[in-house]
Design an enzyme around this catalytic site. Sequence first.
Site, PDB file in Angstrom:
ATOM      1  CG  HIS A   1     -60.673 -18.851 -28.289  1.00 55.84           C
ATOM      2  ND1 HIS A   1     -60.498 -19.115 -29.835  1.00 55.84           N
ATOM      3  CD2 HIS A   1     -60.928 -18.402 -27.768  1.00 55.84           C
ATOM      4  CE1 HIS A   1     -60.875 -18.003 -29.988  1.00 55.84           C
ATOM      5  NE2 HIS A   1     -61.452 -17.532 -28.609  1.00 55.84           N
TER       6      HIS A   1
ATOM      7  CB  SER B   1     -64.161 -16.393 -27.399  1.00 57.80           C
ATOM      8  OG  SER B   1     -64.443 -15.551 -28.311  1.00 57.80           O
TER       9      SER B   1
END
Length: 505
Positions: free
Chosen positions: A481, A426
């Site tokens: 993220h 991610s």
Amino acid sequence: MQMLRLRQQSGWGIVAGTILIVTISSAYFIPAWAGIVGGSLWGVFLVLPLWGLKKIDSFVSQQRYKQARTLAKYLRWLHPADGLPEYPKLLQAQEMAQLGDLDGAIKILSRDRNTKTPLGRASIGLLYRITGRWQDLLLWSRETWTEESLQSDPQLMFYYLRALGETGDLNGLVQGTVRFERIASRSGDRTSLVVVRMMAFAFCGQTEQVQLIFDRYLPNYSPNFRLFWLATADRAAGYELSARKALVELSNSRDASLSNATNWRLAQTPVNPSAILTQSSQQILERIDRELQQEVIYGEPSKLVSRKAYATFGLIGVNILVFAIELISGGSQDLEVLYRLGALVPTVVWQGEWWRLLSAAFLHYGFFHLALNMIGLAYLGILVEIRLGIWRYLAAYHLCGIGSMLVVTILAIGLNSEPQVTVGASGAIMGMVGATAAILLQGWRRDKSRIAAQRLRTTLYIIGLQMVFDLITPNISVIGHTSGVVIGFFIGFLLSSQKPDTPIT
């Protein structure tokens, strides 16, 4: 050229509204079956017909009229609205013209010449097209419709622009292309806009642009269609010998409509576009050319899948291979297995196992985690790879993955957080979001690209939604993220200002 955009007519809205009412009623009377009822109706009467019409468009672009007509016959029973019952007749007319039965095609089209309906207007326009009567088509358009009504009917507008080009009114064609851009922006009909732009370039003798459009945007169109328009462009550019040779070959085609169009072209005296086009028209063509070039660089990722994105699909393959190793080793949701294979544990990394910063980015917790990340990588990675080149792209991807894992480690150690295990690509993929934003920002500032500005707004919207999703979803590394986006943006901004390793074509 697509026949009709029937799915944009009012009947589709009626069907959708009816399905919504039935679904709401089902939720009240049979709540346990409401989802199945609504989903089934939606699939049968909307999704399936829409897919079918898209497939018909594909068949028509390849001049496979028989297959298109067969599919249209079935679709009319699923969605008997907006002219679908009559749709096969238009396809049959084109099929008959293709087989040389021009009289039969004319007979079919002559039955419905009602100028008040889209289908009737399409029949008239098609009748003029397959017989090559461009002057008559132009006269009919001008006598029958006002400027406002002409612009409100994309199909009629398309035939009108083709007639302008065929009769030598190049400035009218180029100026009309600008008007058609506005129509296409409202209807979302990108393919028809591409075909109109291709015609404008062809009639104005810009062969390279015509070739680019076919290669990038119309690769599935029939060879004869491509050859006809490339010969048209060559003839306008002054390459009379090669163009005439190609046109003479096409004039012997069994397709009566193609033969008529080719014979009309051969009968016309070649014109010199540079002596006809006004400065305004030339500027419009230059602007369209710039936009096409920018769309090659900054276009939607879904339209770039055919490009040779070796690194992106290679990374997806590596992630899938590592996931298979997880399964063989005992399970992708077994924390012990993930630890042995290299999951990120901040305290362990801080003690010297720095290799986990890289290995953790290739591990995934369950199939859904893997699938979601790989879909994101396929969607986002292609643009970044094409713009940066393979090696810079791979460097950016790994730096984002390692960098986001390092930020997670440092903050965990600094805040003395509880022991945690982190896995997943991610951070690297969010880095590609940041890199995409940087590339689009460069395109907007440096190239004044409208497509880059539009996609930049969409990318910023995606980043905002992702941040909201991360904040409300448990077990999501918000730090990973966010840091990935920031790192990716700065790396993308730095690398996109340099020349890519591989040429952008």
